[in-house]
Design an enzyme around this catalytic site. Structure first.
Site, mmCIF file in Angstrom:
data_model
loop_
_atom_site.group_PDB
_atom_site.id
_atom_site.type_symbol
_atom_site.label_atom_id
_atom_site.label_comp_id
_atom_site.label_asym_id
_atom_site.label_seq_id
_atom_site.Cartn_x
_atom_site.Cartn_y
_atom_site.Cartn_z
ATOM 1 N N TYR A 1 0.766 -1.245 0.000
ATOM 2 C CA TYR A 1 0.000 0.000 0.000
ATOM 3 C C TYR A 1 0.801 1.300 0.000
ATOM 4 C CZ TYR A 1 -3.887 -3.130 0.568
ATOM 5 O OH TYR A 1 -4.806 -4.115 0.351
ATOM 6 N N PHE B 1 -9.481 -4.970 10.425
ATOM 7 C CA PHE B 1 -10.720 -4.635 9.701
ATOM 8 C C PHE B 1 -10.480 -4.737 8.215
ATOM 9 C CE2 PHE B 1 -8.624 -0.497 10.176
ATOM 10 C CZ PHE B 1 -8.827 0.132 8.961
HETATM 11 C C1 LIG Z 1 -2.656 -7.839 -3.119
HETATM 12 C C2 LIG Z 1 -3.552 -8.037 -4.325
HETATM 13 C C3 LIG Z 1 -4.917 -7.440 -4.009
HETATM 14 C C4 LIG Z 1 -2.913 -7.323 -5.531
HETATM 15 O O1 LIG Z 1 -3.791 -7.390 -6.635
HETATM 16 P P1 LIG Z 1 -3.276 -7.178 -8.152
HETATM 17 O O2 LIG Z 1 -4.454 -6.860 -8.963
HETATM 18 O O3 LIG Z 1 -2.429 -8.303 -8.538
HETATM 19 O O4 LIG Z 1 -2.373 -5.858 -8.016
HETATM 20 P P2 LIG Z 1 -2.004 -4.855 -9.224
HETATM 21 O O5 LIG Z 1 -1.783 -5.621 -10.466
HETATM 22 O O6 LIG Z 1 -3.001 -3.762 -9.292
HETATM 23 O O7 LIG Z 1 -0.639 -4.287 -8.686
HETATM 24 C C5 LIG Z 1 -0.446 -2.933 -8.321
HETATM 25 C C6 LIG Z 1 0.974 -2.803 -7.847
HETATM 26 O O8 LIG Z 1 1.100 -3.486 -6.584
HETATM 27 C C7 LIG Z 1 2.140 -4.466 -6.663
HETATM 28 N N1 LIG Z 1 1.686 -5.599 -5.857
HETATM 29 C C8 LIG Z 1 0.536 -6.241 -6.001
HETATM 30 N N2 LIG Z 1 0.434 -7.205 -5.071
HETATM 31 C C9 LIG Z 1 1.543 -7.148 -4.338
HETATM 32 C C10 LIG Z 1 2.027 -7.892 -3.247
HETATM 33 N N3 LIG Z 1 1.316 -8.892 -2.716
HETATM 34 N N4 LIG Z 1 3.221 -7.549 -2.729
HETATM 35 C C11 LIG Z 1 3.934 -6.536 -3.263
HETATM 36 N N5 LIG Z 1 3.527 -5.796 -4.316
HETATM 37 C C12 LIG Z 1 2.351 -6.111 -4.831
HETATM 38 C C13 LIG Z 1 2.262 -4.786 -8.133
HETATM 39 O O9 LIG Z 1 3.526 -5.297 -8.417
HETATM 40 C C14 LIG Z 1 2.013 -3.431 -8.747
HETATM 41 O O10 LIG Z 1 3.178 -2.652 -8.624
HETATM 42 P P3 LIG Z 1 3.510 -1.387 -9.552
HETATM 43 O O11 LIG Z 1 2.309 -1.115 -10.401
HETATM 44 O O12 LIG Z 1 3.784 -0.279 -8.594
HETATM 45 O O13 LIG Z 1 4.699 -1.828 -10.322
HETATM 46 C C15 LIG Z 1 -3.716 -9.524 -4.673
HETATM 47 O O14 LIG Z 1 -2.453 -10.095 -4.857
HETATM 48 C C16 LIG Z 1 -4.437 -10.330 -3.629
HETATM 49 O O15 LIG Z 1 -5.650 -10.489 -3.706
HETATM 50 N N6 LIG Z 1 -3.729 -10.882 -2.618
HETATM 51 C C17 LIG Z 1 -4.347 -11.747 -1.606
HETATM 52 C C18 LIG Z 1 -5.278 -10.994 -0.673
HETATM 53 C C19 LIG Z 1 -4.575 -9.847 -0.017
HETATM 54 O O16 LIG Z 1 -3.521 -10.001 0.580
HETATM 55 N N7 LIG Z 1 -5.174 -8.651 -0.111
HETATM 56 C C20 LIG Z 1 -4.675 -7.465 0.534
HETATM 57 C C21 LIG Z 1 -5.570 -7.183 1.672
HETATM 58 S S1 LIG Z 1 -4.878 -6.092 2.823
#
Ligand SMILES: CC(C)(COP(=O)(O)OP(=O)(O)OC[C@H]1O[C@@H](n2cnc3c(N)ncnc32)[C@H](O)[C@@H]1OP(=O)(O)O)[C@@H](O)C(=O)NCCC(=O)NCCS
Length: 455
Positions: A151, A455
């Site tokens: 984030y 949350f």
């Molecule tokens: C985290 C999550 C929501 C990311 O979704 P995504 O659609 O793949 O993310 P995006 O393609 O929009 O990526 C946006 C950016 O975040 C980065 N990113 C995404 N997931 C990441 C992760 N787990 N760790 C580090 N960086 C991450 C991407 O590399 C990308 O970087 P950049 O555009 O600055 O180069 C997804 O992996 C997920 O559902 N994870 C499991 C549930 C979870 O942990 N959710 C978070 C709740 S707090």
């Protein structure tokens, strides 16, 4: 904030980014239980959790009626009813130093299906949630994170930490004062009404705590399904003051093998007064036939070490960033809190393409109240022809100020980290000597920020 969450229009930029992937961004109707049930399945799958029991799904449906629930749908998927990405948001107060509550926007359930990851869907959802938060008039957005690497790129920063505290029960000898009230073991359902008021008072005492939503207490007290092992094991003790008024409670469970002493886990220690806090800690650490007492998501600044003769009986582990904050409206956010010192400080905030970008002046008066005003959007005076600088006739003291990004602003907002620490990390700079020391004094919080729930 009082308005219908459904009235906020769907953010067009987020819709367009998602549509560019051949997907559809949708706001769910709180009355459409089938769509919400499918959304819940996607949410739990996204967090790698088991499919919910019926009672949990019913409870979750109830919770979602007070939230703005959004999903991304893939028209080419075999199952077009289950979203490939989820997010939810709702207005919630965040306690800031001084005890006021600032209007914030809680973001939750950010998931993207493993089949659709790394195509920018989460990025679009985060932009959409910022738009929703701004439309709702929130001063900031906030969330708790599964991973600390996600984030920051969206302007969020850790603003309040939490830790696991484990106490070696046999080493406990209480040296704190005795609390004047009394403890009462109560059945969880009996506490339901008192608990809500106690939680509200406890939340108001601690920067970093957020308003609890209806339903959270039912879950903590095990009232969702009384037959569940969790519910059957949950015990509750309440602290009443000398006048018989409830001032706090703790929920806990003791797990043990046959003939072995147990381990006491507590997850919800709610204290509206210092007496209540001490009495509940004492109750927990003086349990017999228990080897360890463990609390998760505790403050990194608990007074318990000063209540035991042997502070080494306490182990603090899993210290984590817990509450993440993204400032959206610096004026509303920074004017809400109380500051540790008087002074005038310029804040040059960098938030490229974001709403917090600009130069502001923070003025803190004798009562600790702060007022922030933007100083970079006044109609510009006619440009003076650059000439030789006029010789200064008197030495003026350079005004104090700091330069920082929106993330650094979020990090210092509740007093969770000193600006000087960020300066040592090269993430914040002063515009004149002494500004960082002044910023340290001003942004100090009387109480260490702490958030005790997910949350
Ligand atoms: C985290 C999550 C929501 C990311 O979704 P995504 O659609 O793949 O993310 P995006 O393609 O929009 O990526 C946006 C950016 O975040 C980065 N990113 C995404 N997931 C990441 C992760 N787990 N760790 C580090 N960086 C991450 C991407 O590399 C990308 O970087 P950049 O555009 O600055 O180069 C997804 O992996 C997920 O559902 N994870 C499991 C549930 C979870 O942990 N959710 C978070 C709740 S707090």
């Amino acid at each position: 904030m009082s308005f219908d969450l459904q009235d906020i229009p769907l953010d067009s930029a987020a819709s367009a980014a998602i549509a560019a992937q051949g997907l559809e961004y949708r706001l769910l109707d709180p009355g459409n239980r089938a769509a919400l049930a499918a959304w819940i399945q996607a949410d739990v799958r996204g967090f790698h959790r088991a499919r919910p029991r019926k009672s949990d799904a019913t409870h979750q449906l109830q919770v979602l009626t007070d939230r703005r629930v959004l999903g991304v749908y893939d028209p080419k998927a075999a199952d077009r009813e289950t979203p490939v990405a989820t997010v939810s948001g709702w207005p919630a107060g965040l306690t800031v130093p001084g005890g006021r509550s600032v209007d914030a926007w809680a973001v939750s359930s950010v998931t993207v299906s493993p089949t659709h990851r790394r195509r920018g869907i989460a990025r679009a959802l985060m932009a959409g949630s910022v738009a929703d938060a701004r439309a709702a008039g929130a001063a900031l957005a906030m969330l708790t994170a599964t991973e600390a690497t996600i984030y920051g790129r969206f302007g969020y920063a850790p603003a309040a930490q939490a830790a696991t505290i484990t106490i070696d029960r046999p080493r406990v000898r209480w040296i704190g004062p005795a609390a004047p009230g009394r403890l009462e073991l109560v059945e969880p359902a009996e506490l339901r009404n008192d608990a809500a008021a106690l939680v509200r008072r406890a939340v108001a005492r601690t920067p970093g705590e957020i308003d609890r939503w209806p339903g959270l207490l039912d879950r903590v007290l095990g009232l969702i399904d009384l037959e569940r092992d969790f519910a059957r094991a949950t015990r509750v003790v309440r602290y009443d003051d000398e006048d018989g008024q409830p001032q706090g409670f703790v929920t806990y469970r003791i797990t043990r093998e046959l003939d072995e002493p147990g381990i006491l886990d507590f997850d919800f220690l709610v204290a509206a007064t210092d007496d209540a806090e001490r009495a509940l800690w004492r109750f927990l650490v003086e349990q017999d036939f228990v080897t360890a007492v463990r609390g998760r998501l505790r403050s990194i600044d608990e007074p318990v070490a000063w209540l035991l003769e042997d502070p080494r009986a306490i182990t603090v582990s899993d210290v984590v960033d817990h509450l993440w904050v993204r400032v959206l409206d610096p004026v509303a956010a920074l004017s809400a809190r109380v500051y540790g010192a008087t002074g005038t400080l310029t804040l040059e905030i960098a938030d490229p393409d974001g709403p917090a970008d600009g130069t502001f002046e923070l003025e803190v008066a004798g009562n600790g109240r702060g007022e922030l005003r933007r100083v970079d959007d006044t109609p510009s005076a006619p440009m003076a022809t650059p000439t030789r600088a006029a010789p200064s006739t008197r030495r003026s003291r350079p005004s104090q100020g700091i330069r920082l990004g929106v993330q650094e602003l979020g990090a210092i907002y509740l007093g969770g980290v000193r600006p000087s620490v960020l300066a040592r990390a090269g993430r914040l700079a002063e515009v004149a000597p002494g500004s960082i020391a002044l910023a340290d004094r001003m942004f100090a919080s009387e109480r260490t920020p702490h958030l005790s729930i997910w949350f």
